[in-house]
Motif scaffolding. Structure first.
Motif, PDB file in Angstrom:
ATOM      1  N   ASN A  88       0.804  -1.223   0.000  1.00 35.52           N
ATOM      2  CA  ASN A  88       0.000   0.000   0.000  1.00 35.52           C
ATOM      3  C   ASN A  88       0.840   1.278   0.000  1.00 35.52           C
ATOM      4  O   ASN A  88       1.563   1.547   0.961  1.00 35.52           O
ATOM      5  N   PRO A  89       0.742   2.098  -1.055  1.00 40.58           N
ATOM      6  CA  PRO A  89       1.562   3.308  -1.126  1.00 40.58           C
ATOM      7  C   PRO A  89       1.111   4.406  -0.180  1.00 40.58           C
ATOM      8  O   PRO A  89       1.830   5.385   0.021  1.00 40.58           O
ATOM      9  N   PHE A  90      -0.088   4.263   0.419  1.00 34.46           N
ATOM     10  CA  PHE A  90      -0.619   5.306   1.294  1.00 34.46           C
ATOM     11  C   PHE A  90      -0.362   5.016   2.775  1.00 34.46           C
ATOM     12  O   PHE A  90      -0.855   5.725   3.640  1.00 34.46           O
ATOM     13  N   SER A  91       0.396   3.964   3.069  1.00 39.74           N
ATOM     14  CA  SER A  91       0.729   3.653   4.457  1.00 39.74           C
ATOM     15  C   SER A  91       1.796   4.622   4.961  1.00 39.74           C
ATOM     16  O   SER A  91       2.700   5.004   4.215  1.00 39.74           O
ATOM     17  N   MET A  92       1.702   4.971   6.231  1.00 39.65           N
ATOM     18  CA  MET A  92       2.725   5.811   6.829  1.00 39.65           C
ATOM     19  C   MET A  92       4.000   4.997   7.008  1.00 39.65           C
ATOM     20  O   MET A  92       3.966   3.926   7.613  1.00 39.65           O
ATOM     21  N   VAL A  98      12.613   0.211   4.146  1.00 37.21           N
ATOM     22  CA  VAL A  98      11.497   0.985   4.687  1.00 37.21           C
ATOM     23  C   VAL A  98      10.292   0.068   4.918  1.00 37.21           C
ATOM     24  O   VAL A  98       9.821  -0.614   4.005  1.00 37.21           O
ATOM     25  N   LEU A  99       9.812   0.076   6.140  1.00 35.75           N
ATOM     26  CA  LEU A  99       8.614  -0.691   6.496  1.00 35.75           C
ATOM     27  C   LEU A  99       7.452   0.271   6.707  1.00 35.75           C
ATOM     28  O   LEU A  99       7.646   1.427   7.100  1.00 35.75           O
ATOM     29  N   GLY A 100       6.255  -0.214   6.452  1.00 35.84           N
ATOM     30  CA  GLY A 100       5.077   0.612   6.631  1.00 35.84           C
ATOM     31  C   GLY A 100       4.267   0.177   7.835  1.00 35.84           C
ATOM     32  O   GLY A 100       4.365  -0.968   8.289  1.00 35.84           O
ATOM     33  N   ALA A 134      -4.096  -0.115   7.553  1.00 33.79           N
ATOM     34  CA  ALA A 134      -2.850   0.625   7.719  1.00 33.79           C
ATOM     35  C   ALA A 134      -3.107   1.886   8.524  1.00 33.79           C
ATOM     36  O   ALA A 134      -4.244   2.373   8.612  1.00 33.79           O
ATOM     37  N   ILE A 135      -2.033   2.409   9.118  1.00 38.19           N
ATOM     38  CA  ILE A 135      -2.021   3.782   9.576  1.00 38.19           C
ATOM     39  C   ILE A 135      -1.659   4.613   8.358  1.00 38.19           C
ATOM     40  O   ILE A 135      -0.668   4.333   7.668  1.00 38.19           O
ATOM     41  N   ARG A 136      -2.442   5.639   8.063  1.00 39.36           N
ATOM     42  CA  ARG A 136      -2.323   6.336   6.782  1.00 39.36           C
ATOM     43  C   ARG A 136      -1.225   7.403   6.809  1.00 39.36           C
ATOM     44  O   ARG A 136      -0.908   7.979   7.847  1.00 39.36           O
ATOM     45  N   ARG A 155       0.604  13.138   5.933  1.00 35.34           N
ATOM     46  CA  ARG A 155       1.468  14.311   5.805  1.00 35.34           C
ATOM     47  C   ARG A 155       1.871  14.480   4.344  1.00 35.34           C
ATOM     48  O   ARG A 155       2.598  13.628   3.791  1.00 35.34           O
ATOM     49  N   PRO A 156       1.422  15.547   3.672  1.00 38.38           N
ATOM     50  CA  PRO A 156       1.698  15.699   2.240  1.00 38.38           C
ATOM     51  C   PRO A 156       3.172  15.609   1.881  1.00 38.38           C
ATOM     52  O   PRO A 156       3.539  14.981   0.886  1.00 38.38           O
ATOM     53  N   GLU A 157       4.045  16.223   2.702  1.00 35.29           N
ATOM     54  CA  GLU A 157       5.462  16.210   2.356  1.00 35.29           C
ATOM     55  C   GLU A 157       6.037  14.803   2.408  1.00 35.29           C
ATOM     56  O   GLU A 157       6.883  14.425   1.587  1.00 35.29           O
ATOM     57  N   ILE A 158       5.553  13.962   3.347  1.00 31.36           N
ATOM     58  CA  ILE A 158       6.018  12.578   3.426  1.00 31.36           C
ATOM     59  C   ILE A 158       5.443  11.777   2.259  1.00 31.36           C
ATOM     60  O   ILE A 158       6.116  10.941   1.661  1.00 31.36           O
TER      61      ILE A 158
END
Length: 617
Positions: A480-484, A499-501, A517-519, A522-525
């Motif tokens: 998932n690309p939207f995971s924090m 990198v783990l999500g 997931a935790i989403r 943060r736009p910059e991240i």
């Protein structure tokens, strides 16, 4: 009296003896006992035996009825004769003597499938005549179970303070890991809506909107290849999202909901109360799957060191290549050549050359004779007298190739003994893990190691966000690309493959039941995360503009998950195919045989939409 019924076919008992009643339902079966006609009359609620003899004024009409006719009868409740009581049904102490009948719906021609009995029919027949298939007792029970499970899920979510909201069905295309179903726009020629693969973006926008706790029983639409546990078109999920939460908060919220449903509808099976958290990496290593069946106690282990530089050239040479390893699948009680050969044949069917094995047995007289330099007859005598202890020996081609020291080291590492076996697979893990996982499941089943009377749950956590294409070297999203990302922006400064999500799945008995997931709010991240995978800020804003724009205006930390209702019901109903718990499913080719879908549009429809169908060669 009501036009159709005074009671259902499950209501009557001895307390109703002598009453005049009216029943309606379907003729389950007709039996002629010496001129007396017995009919099992069935409705959604149960079965009542009704009967008619030549003294009845409607005997001639009753003689005409056939299986699955829909009828209404008037009659008098009588007690069944002693010895004829049927304790298996609630109405088994009574029967109704028919005095009047009305045929509400005839069956024209022969039935394409019988409702009475447990006959097997081809899937095509069952789906084409699904309305008849659904009359069968098992299917009625499955669909009632589904309804009750959904009601229970709703109540449990409401009790935890969640509010139910409905998100749009017609929306914009959004990548969720599968193909969209596109809907052409009449008002905007050349443009398309999409059916939502999930309410993902909308539920995140609800958190930005300040609703804090959301859920819905959500329809989802994905153009996917069918599997036994997956519909090729649409499915339903318990979708939820929460604000101001961390990963463990989501676990603590959804666990009692899922566990409670399995306790309520699991038929007395044990429901695990402690849900282990297993990293994605360990799940792949131990079980060959990110949805392991933990009822099976087998854990695979890396045994590369015992084969490196050994006499087994296949593994020894393979281990000289970067990124390769050898793993063992322990098989307690599997120590027979017959079983080992069967598993080797399984591997060959899966496209492998085979699967190496070692099994341990009591030392034979041949082995003792060879060790001591005596005859086999002398060795037999020494074993029989106890002068020499038999002990154990390792058998199989691998044992001969790598020698007794390495074989013994493997046995000790795996904790095996006489009567046990181990199977071995080697290469780059991603190439053999799926086969190893299936082998583990078969071994557990065939050796009776898998605990059947149990629902075993585990959270799979620490999913990698990125992967590298081995041919091109390109970095892309693996999950998932939207995971924090764990570690936020700082984590994105190092090696992407590390990198783990904050992404998680819930596995139960070999199926993925929940994913979430935790989403990344943060736009910059988010921009940095997509940049690593080769997507610029402009493209991200174009594809996910609604959500990205919303995150500019005080987005709270949030996360959630979705639980597959179809799979939950499939497990509770003890079915092997998800179509058994869906009212009107598609077939394996994503076709609705009953409604003839998909179908060709008319020329007028295409013209109105500004579309043209190009014939496929």
């Amino acid at each position: 009296m009501h036009a159709y019924r005074s009671h259902t076919c499950a209501d009557l008992n001895l307390a109703n003896k002598g009453e005049e009643v009216r029943l309606a339902g379907w003729v389950h079966r007709v039996r002629d006992h010496g001129g007396v006609l017995f009919i099992d009359l069935r409705d959604h609620y149960g079965m009542t035996q009704v009967l008619c003899d030549p003294d009845s004024p409607v005997f001639a009409e009753v003689e005409k009825v056939r299986a699955e006719w829909c009828i209404r009868i008037d009659g008098v409740v009588k007690a069944r004769a002693e010895g004829l009581v049927n304790p298996k049904i609630p109405t088994g102490e009574i029967e109704v003597y028919i005095r009047g009948i009305e045929v509400l719906g005839r069956v024209n021609g022969d039935l394409p499938l019988q409702v009475f009995g447990d006959q097997e029919y081809p899937e095509e027949t069952r789906l084409r005549y699904r309305y008849l298939d659904l009359r069968r007792e098992k299917m009625q029970n499955n669909m009632v179970l589904r309804s009750d499970v959904v009601a229970s899920l709703r109540k449990r979510m409401w009790d935890q303070g969640f509010k139910e909201f409905q998100t749009p069905i017609i929306t914009a295309s959004s990548p969720e890991g599968a193909r969209d179903f596109l809907v052409p726009s009449r008002l905007h020629p050349g443009k398309f809506y999409a059916l939502p693969q999930a309410p993902q973006q909308f539920k995140q926008l609800l958190m930005v909107s300040g609703f804090d706790k959301y859920f819905q029983i959500a329809p989802c639409f994905r153009d996917e290849d069918p599997r036994a546990d997956r519909s090729p078109t649409d499915f339903y999920q318990l979708d939820m999202e929460m604000s101001f939460v961390e990963q463990q908060d989501v676990f603590d919220t959804i666990q009692p909901v899922i566990a409670g449903v399995f306790e309520e509808f699991g038929g007395g099976k044990k429901v695990d109360q402690t849900w282990e958290q297993i990293s994605y990496k360990d799940a792949a290593l131990w079980y060959g799957s990110d949805k392991p069946d933990l009822r099976n106690p087998i854990r695979m282990q890396v045994v590369s060191e015992h084969f490196a530089g050994s006499g087994f050239a296949i593994f020894a040479k393979l281990l000289e290549q970067e990124g390769t390893e050898v793993r063992a699948i322990p098989a307690p009680t599997g120590g027979s050549r017959k079983f080992c050969d069967r598993m080797n044949a399984f591997a060959q069917k899966e496209g492998l050359p085979g699967m190496g094995y070692i099994f341990w047995r009591e030392k034979t007289a041949d082995a003792v004779a060879q060790e001591m330099g005596i005859s086999v007859k002398e060795a037999q005598a020494k074993l029989k007298s106890g002068e020499v202890e038999g002990g154990m020996e390792a058998a199989g081609p691998l044992a001969k190739n790598i020698g007794p020291e390495r074989t013994e080291a493997i046995r000790q590492q795996l904790g095996l003994g006489i009567g046990d076996a181990a199977f071995f697979l080697g290469g780059k893990p991603k190439t053999f893990e799926p086969i190893a996982g299936r082998a583990r499941n078969i071994i557990g089943e065939e050796l009776g190691l898998t605990e059947k009377n149990r629902f075993a749950f585990a959270w799979i956590v620490d999913f990698p966000i990125y992967e590298k294409d081995e041919e091109t070297g390109k970095i892309d999203f693996e999950h998932n690309p939207f995971s924090m990302p764990q570690g936020g922006m700082e984590a994105l400064q190092g090696d992407p493959l590390d990198v783990l999500g904050f992404q998680y799945d819930l596995a139960c008995n070999g199926y993925e039941l929940v994913s979430g997931a935790i989403r990344n709010h943060r736009p910059e991240i988010m921009f940095k995360a997509f940049e690593i995978a080769g997507y610029g800020e402009e493209e991200v804003r174009k594809r996910f503009g609604g959500m990205v724009n919303a995150f500019q205006y005080g987005a709270p930390p949030h996360g959630g998950c979705a639980a597959g209702i179809d799979r939950i019901v499939m497990l509770l109903a003890e079915e092997q195919n998800i179509r058994e718990v869906i009212l009107f499913p598609m077939n394996q080719r994503a076709e609705d045989l009953m409604m003839n879908a998909p179908s060709e549009p008319t020329s007028d429809q295409l013209m109105e939409l500004g579309l043209r169908v190009i014939p496929q060669d």
